[in-house]
Design a protein around this motif. Structure first.
Motif, PDB file in Angstrom:
ATOM      1  N   ALA A 162       0.849  -1.188   0.000  1.00 16.46           N
ATOM      2  CA  ALA A 162       0.000   0.000   0.000  1.00 16.46           C
ATOM      3  C   ALA A 162       0.890   1.244   0.000  1.00 16.46           C
ATOM      4  O   ALA A 162       2.017   1.199   0.500  1.00 16.46           O
ATOM      5  N   PRO A 163       0.403   2.366  -0.525  1.00 13.83           N
ATOM      6  CA  PRO A 163      -0.896   2.536  -1.207  1.00 13.83           C
ATOM      7  C   PRO A 163      -0.856   1.991  -2.627  1.00 13.83           C
ATOM      8  O   PRO A 163       0.162   2.076  -3.304  1.00 13.83           O
ATOM      9  N   LEU A 164      -1.981   1.420  -3.064  1.00 17.10           N
ATOM     10  CA  LEU A 164      -2.071   0.854  -4.401  1.00 17.10           C
ATOM     11  C   LEU A 164      -1.933   1.955  -5.448  1.00 17.10           C
ATOM     12  O   LEU A 164      -2.421   3.066  -5.275  1.00 17.10           O
ATOM     13  N   GLY A 165      -1.268   1.633  -6.535  1.00 19.31           N
ATOM     14  CA  GLY A 165      -1.139   2.585  -7.621  1.00 19.31           C
ATOM     15  C   GLY A 165       0.115   3.428  -7.570  1.00 19.31           C
ATOM     16  O   GLY A 165       0.493   4.023  -8.576  1.00 19.31           O
ATOM     17  N   THR A 166       0.756   3.493  -6.430  1.00 25.49           N
ATOM     18  CA  THR A 166       1.951   4.330  -6.311  1.00 25.49           C
ATOM     19  C   THR A 166       3.187   3.527  -5.919  1.00 25.49           C
ATOM     20  O   THR A 166       4.296   4.057  -5.924  1.00 25.49           O
ATOM     21  N   THR A 167       3.001   2.253  -5.559  1.00 21.73           N
ATOM     22  CA  THR A 167       4.112   1.410  -5.161  1.00 21.73           C
ATOM     23  C   THR A 167       3.969   0.047  -5.832  1.00 21.73           C
ATOM     24  O   THR A 167       3.000  -0.220  -6.541  1.00 21.73           O
ATOM     25  N   ARG A 168       4.921  -0.816  -5.582  1.00 18.50           N
ATOM     26  CA  ARG A 168       4.824  -2.175  -6.077  1.00 18.50           C
ATOM     27  C   ARG A 168       3.632  -2.868  -5.431  1.00 18.50           C
ATOM     28  O   ARG A 168       3.299  -2.623  -4.277  1.00 18.50           O
ATOM     29  N   LEU A 169       2.971  -3.757  -6.170  1.00 22.69           N
ATOM     30  CA  LEU A 169       1.741  -4.375  -5.687  1.00 22.69           C
ATOM     31  C   LEU A 169       1.978  -5.327  -4.524  1.00 22.69           C
ATOM     32  O   LEU A 169       1.102  -5.511  -3.682  1.00 22.69           O
ATOM     33  N   LEU A 170       3.149  -5.950  -4.464  1.00 21.07           N
ATOM     34  CA  LEU A 170       3.419  -6.956  -3.443  1.00 21.07           C
ATOM     35  C   LEU A 170       4.642  -6.578  -2.613  1.00 21.07           C
ATOM     36  O   LEU A 170       5.560  -5.913  -3.094  1.00 21.07           O
ATOM     37  N   THR A 171       4.642  -7.015  -1.369  1.00 19.68           N
ATOM     38  CA  THR A 171       5.776  -6.819  -0.478  1.00 19.68           C
ATOM     39  C   THR A 171       5.830  -8.019   0.471  1.00 19.68           C
ATOM     40  O   THR A 171       5.117  -8.999   0.269  1.00 19.68           O
TER      41      THR A 171
END
Length: 235
Positions: free
Chosen positions: A208-217
């Motif tokens: 998170a946040p979606l859309g501004t970072t990689r989808l998974l961690t």
């Protein structure tokens, strides 16, 4: 600049206020309260200093005891105020992390470290579901090249090195944690002097946040275990 942190005496009141707001907005919704934050020490309900990590009651744990039993809690000038009697129809399920071991020392066993690190406040509460961590991640397969020769510290199926226990509690206190779920593992260097958390020994999760970072961690420790326990509620 003034600190924005709440005083330890107010942790219970803050938790009660958050519980109340959720229930006011959707009073008929079935819910589980997931609490993946802990504190090493606080003040006891009688005003004396108490090391909650050793299992003694605290304002925070007392608030959760009351809320779990179906009571309402407010913070008054003289401390916590319990507004009503326990109501079976208003009982609440709190899923609380046991707290994390944050450092390790060369030459020690990970189970010994977990026994020396008691579960933190408010995980000592009797009426909450306290969650610790174990691990099935016992292989360095897929580890980054930087970890060549490193070894998982906890064998597969054992308590995670991140998890605290209640070994330091009084024998009259319930055994904590109540349940354990996957919390990842720690690796130690070939010479046994360094510890680290390679990605292959952690859990995959959304970012998170979606859309501004990689989808998974990745995530790990009793925080990850608590999230899994809260998601296992009966639907």
């Amino acid at each position: 600049m003034a600190s924005l942190q709440n005083a330890p005496d107010l942790y219970g009141a803050v938790t009660a206020a958050g519980t109340s707001r959720a229930e006011i907005q959707a009073p008929d919704r079935r819910r589980v309260y997931s609490l993946a934050v802990t504190a090493p020490a606080t003040t006891s309900p009688n005003g004396a200093a108490a090391v909650a990590a050793a299992g003694q009651p605290s304002y925070w744990s007392a608030s959760l005891e009351a809320l779990a039993a179906g009571r309402s809690v407010l913070a008054g000038e003289d401390g916590l105020v319990f507004l009503d009697d326990a109501d079976q129809d208003a009982q609440r399920l709190f899923v609380v992390s046991a707290g994390n071991v944050r450092s390790w020392h060369p030459g020690e066993q990970h189970l010994d470290r977990s026994d020396l690190e008691p579960a933190e406040d408010p995980a000592q509460a009797w009426n909450v579901l306290t969650v610790g961590a174990y691990t099935e991640l016992g292989s360095m397969t897929g580890a980054a090249a930087d970890f060549a020769g490193w070894t998982p510290w906890a064998p597969r199926g054992e308590l995670s090195p991140f998890s605290r226990t209640s070994m330091a509690f009084s024998r009259a206190w319930p055994v904590k944690p109540d349940v354990v779920l996957e919390g990842g593992n720690v690796a130690w260097s070939p010479d046994g002097t360094l510890f680290d958390t390679p990605l292959n020994l952690q859990l995959l999760t959304t970012n998170a946040p979606l859309g501004t970072t990689r989808l998974l961690t990745t995530t790990h420790a009793t925080i990850a275990a608590t999230a899994q326990a809260a998601a296992c509620r009966r639907r």
